[in-house]
Scaffold this motif. Structure first.
Motif, short mmCIF file in Angstrom:
data_model
loop_
_atom_site.label_atom_id
_atom_site.label_comp_id
_atom_site.label_asym_id
_atom_site.label_seq_id
_atom_site.Cartn_x
_atom_site.Cartn_y
_atom_site.Cartn_z
N LYS A 1 -11.28 3.09 8.40
CA LYS A 1 -10.30 2.06 8.02
C LYS A 1 -10.56 0.79 8.83
CE LYS A 1 -5.42 0.88 7.51
NZ LYS A 1 -5.70 -0.53 7.66
N THR A 2 -10.76 0.96 10.13
CA THR A 2 -11.02 -0.18 11.02
C THR A 2 -12.39 -0.81 10.75
OG1 THR A 2 -9.68 0.81 12.75
CG2 THR A 2 -11.27 -0.89 13.44
N TRP A 3 -13.43 0.02 10.71
CA TRP A 3 -14.80 -0.50 10.71
C TRP A 3 -15.40 -0.72 9.33
CZ3 TRP A 3 -15.59 -3.10 14.62
CH2 TRP A 3 -15.03 -2.74 15.83
N ILE A 4 -14.74 -0.23 8.27
CA ILE A 4 -15.27 -0.45 6.92
C ILE A 4 -14.24 -1.15 6.05
CG2 ILE A 4 -16.16 0.66 4.84
CD1 ILE A 4 -17.54 2.65 6.83
N TYR A 5 -13.11 -0.50 5.78
CA TYR A 5 -12.13 -1.06 4.85
C TYR A 5 -11.58 -2.42 5.33
CZ TYR A 5 -12.24 3.39 2.41
OH TYR A 5 -12.66 4.49 1.70
N ASP A 6 -11.02 -2.45 6.54
CA ASP A 6 -10.46 -3.70 7.05
C ASP A 6 -11.54 -4.75 7.28
OD1 ASP A 6 -8.05 -2.36 6.97
OD2 ASP A 6 -7.84 -2.18 9.15
N LYS A 7 -12.68 -4.32 7.75
CA LYS A 7 -13.78 -5.24 8.06
C LYS A 7 -14.34 -5.89 6.78
CE LYS A 7 -16.71 -6.89 11.12
NZ LYS A 7 -16.37 -8.24 11.49
N ILE A 8 -14.45 -5.13 5.70
CA ILE A 8 -14.92 -5.69 4.42
C ILE A 8 -13.96 -6.78 3.96
CG2 ILE A 8 -15.00 -5.17 1.93
CD1 ILE A 8 -17.66 -4.65 3.17
N HIS A 9 -12.66 -6.51 4.02
CA HIS A 9 -11.67 -7.53 3.62
C HIS A 9 -11.87 -8.81 4.44
CE1 HIS A 9 -8.82 -5.65 0.79
NE2 HIS A 9 -9.28 -4.52 1.31
N HIS A 10 -12.02 -8.66 5.74
CA HIS A 10 -12.20 -9.82 6.62
C HIS A 10 -13.49 -10.58 6.29
CE1 HIS A 10 -12.33 -12.26 10.23
NE2 HIS A 10 -13.54 -11.81 10.45
N GLU A 11 -14.59 -9.85 6.18
CA GLU A 11 -15.88 -10.50 5.96
C GLU A 11 -15.97 -11.17 4.59
OE1 GLU A 11 -18.17 -11.18 8.14
OE2 GLU A 11 -17.22 -10.03 9.73
N ILE A 12 -15.42 -10.54 3.55
CA ILE A 12 -15.43 -11.15 2.22
C ILE A 12 -14.62 -12.45 2.25
CG2 ILE A 12 -14.39 -10.91 -0.09
CD1 ILE A 12 -17.15 -9.70 0.00
N ASP B 1 -25.02 -6.60 7.12
CA ASP B 1 -25.36 -7.13 8.44
C ASP B 1 -24.12 -7.35 9.31
OD1 ASP B 1 -28.00 -7.09 7.62
OD2 ASP B 1 -28.14 -9.25 7.30
N ALA B 2 -23.05 -7.88 8.71
CA ALA B 2 -21.82 -8.14 9.47
C ALA B 2 -21.19 -6.82 9.93
CB ALA B 2 -20.83 -8.93 8.62
N LEU B 3 -21.11 -5.85 9.03
CA LEU B 3 -20.52 -4.56 9.40
C LEU B 3 -21.36 -3.86 10.47
CD1 LEU B 3 -18.74 -5.00 6.86
CD2 LEU B 3 -19.07 -2.61 6.34
N ARG C 1 -22.05 -2.94 18.12
CA ARG C 1 -21.42 -3.43 19.36
C ARG C 1 -20.24 -2.59 19.81
NH1 ARG C 1 -19.27 -9.61 20.28
NH2 ARG C 1 -18.73 -9.34 22.46
N TYR C 2 -19.38 -2.19 18.88
CA TYR C 2 -18.12 -1.54 19.25
C TYR C 2 -18.02 -0.06 18.88
CZ TYR C 2 -16.66 -6.39 19.77
OH TYR C 2 -16.57 -7.70 20.14
N ALA C 3 -18.73 0.38 17.86
CA ALA C 3 -18.67 1.77 17.39
C ALA C 3 -20.08 2.22 17.03
CB ALA C 3 -17.73 1.87 16.19
N PRO C 4 -20.94 2.39 18.05
CA PRO C 4 -22.37 2.59 17.81
C PRO C 4 -22.75 3.82 17.00
CG PRO C 4 -21.83 2.88 20.13
CD PRO C 4 -20.60 2.38 19.46
N GLY C 5 -21.85 4.76 16.78
CA GLY C 5 -22.20 5.94 16.00
C GLY C 5 -22.19 5.73 14.51
N ILE C 6 -21.65 4.60 14.05
CA ILE C 6 -21.53 4.35 12.61
C ILE C 6 -22.73 3.53 12.14
CG2 ILE C 6 -20.13 3.33 10.78
CD1 ILE C 6 -17.72 3.56 12.75
#
Length: 175
Positions: A97-108, A134-136, A142-147
């Protein structure tokens, strides 16, 4: 999951993670049958194979103030098995939710707000998927290196009916 059960099964493609008294344990189990303490230990399977998250209905405003909507953006990603504990400790089971769903909304929204409708819909549409990837990946590294972000697929956005109708009526090639 049934908290009274002693035996549980971790499905293939997942690992088992456990909490005792609300604290995430460092124990991570592979697929198969495992035992846990009923009522004391909670269990959750976490997928570690490729998965596709579908982010739906993403509104965004272009530089010219036109509101458009991306019906669906698919993000193919994978959580590395060796990073499950750290990722869940920092971001919880709903880390995507943090690193994909919310981030996509922000980057778009960042992408659209700095470009015209013509640019978003036609001129640079083909670049959106790569820019989102690239943005994700940059923030995950930087913050969640396992993804790991494998790819991002973007559907054409829907544009207001009046603009689409005007575009067809006048036979113009630009928006």
């Amino acid at each position: 999951m049934n908290s009274l059960s002693i035996l549980h099964q971790v499905p293939e493609g997942h690992v088992g993670v456990y909490w005792t008294g609300g604290a995430l344990l460092q124990t991570i189990t592979d697929p198969g049958f495992h035992l846990k303490m009923p009522l004391i230990t909670q269990y959750e399977p976490v997928q570690v194979t490729l998965q596709t998250d579908q982010v739906r209905d993403i509104p965004c405003g272009t530089k010219g103030g036109v509101m458009i909507n991306f019906e669906k953006i698919e993000v193919v990603n994978q959580l590395g098995k060796g990073y499950v504990y750290e990722t869940l400790l920092n971001y919880g089971v709903q880390y995507d939710k943090t690193w994909i769903y919310d981030k996509i909304h922000h980057e778009i929204n960042q992408f659209c707000s700095s470009r015209t409708l013509q640019e978003v819909y036609i001129d640079v549409f083909y670049q959106i998927g790569e820019k989102m990837k690239d943005a994700l990946q940059g923030d995950c590294t930087r913050y969640a290196p396992g993804i790991e972000i494998i790819s991002v697929r973007v559907t054409k956005p829907t544009i207001p009916q009046s603009i689409r109708r005007n575009f067809r009526t006048h036979g113009r090639r630009t928006l």
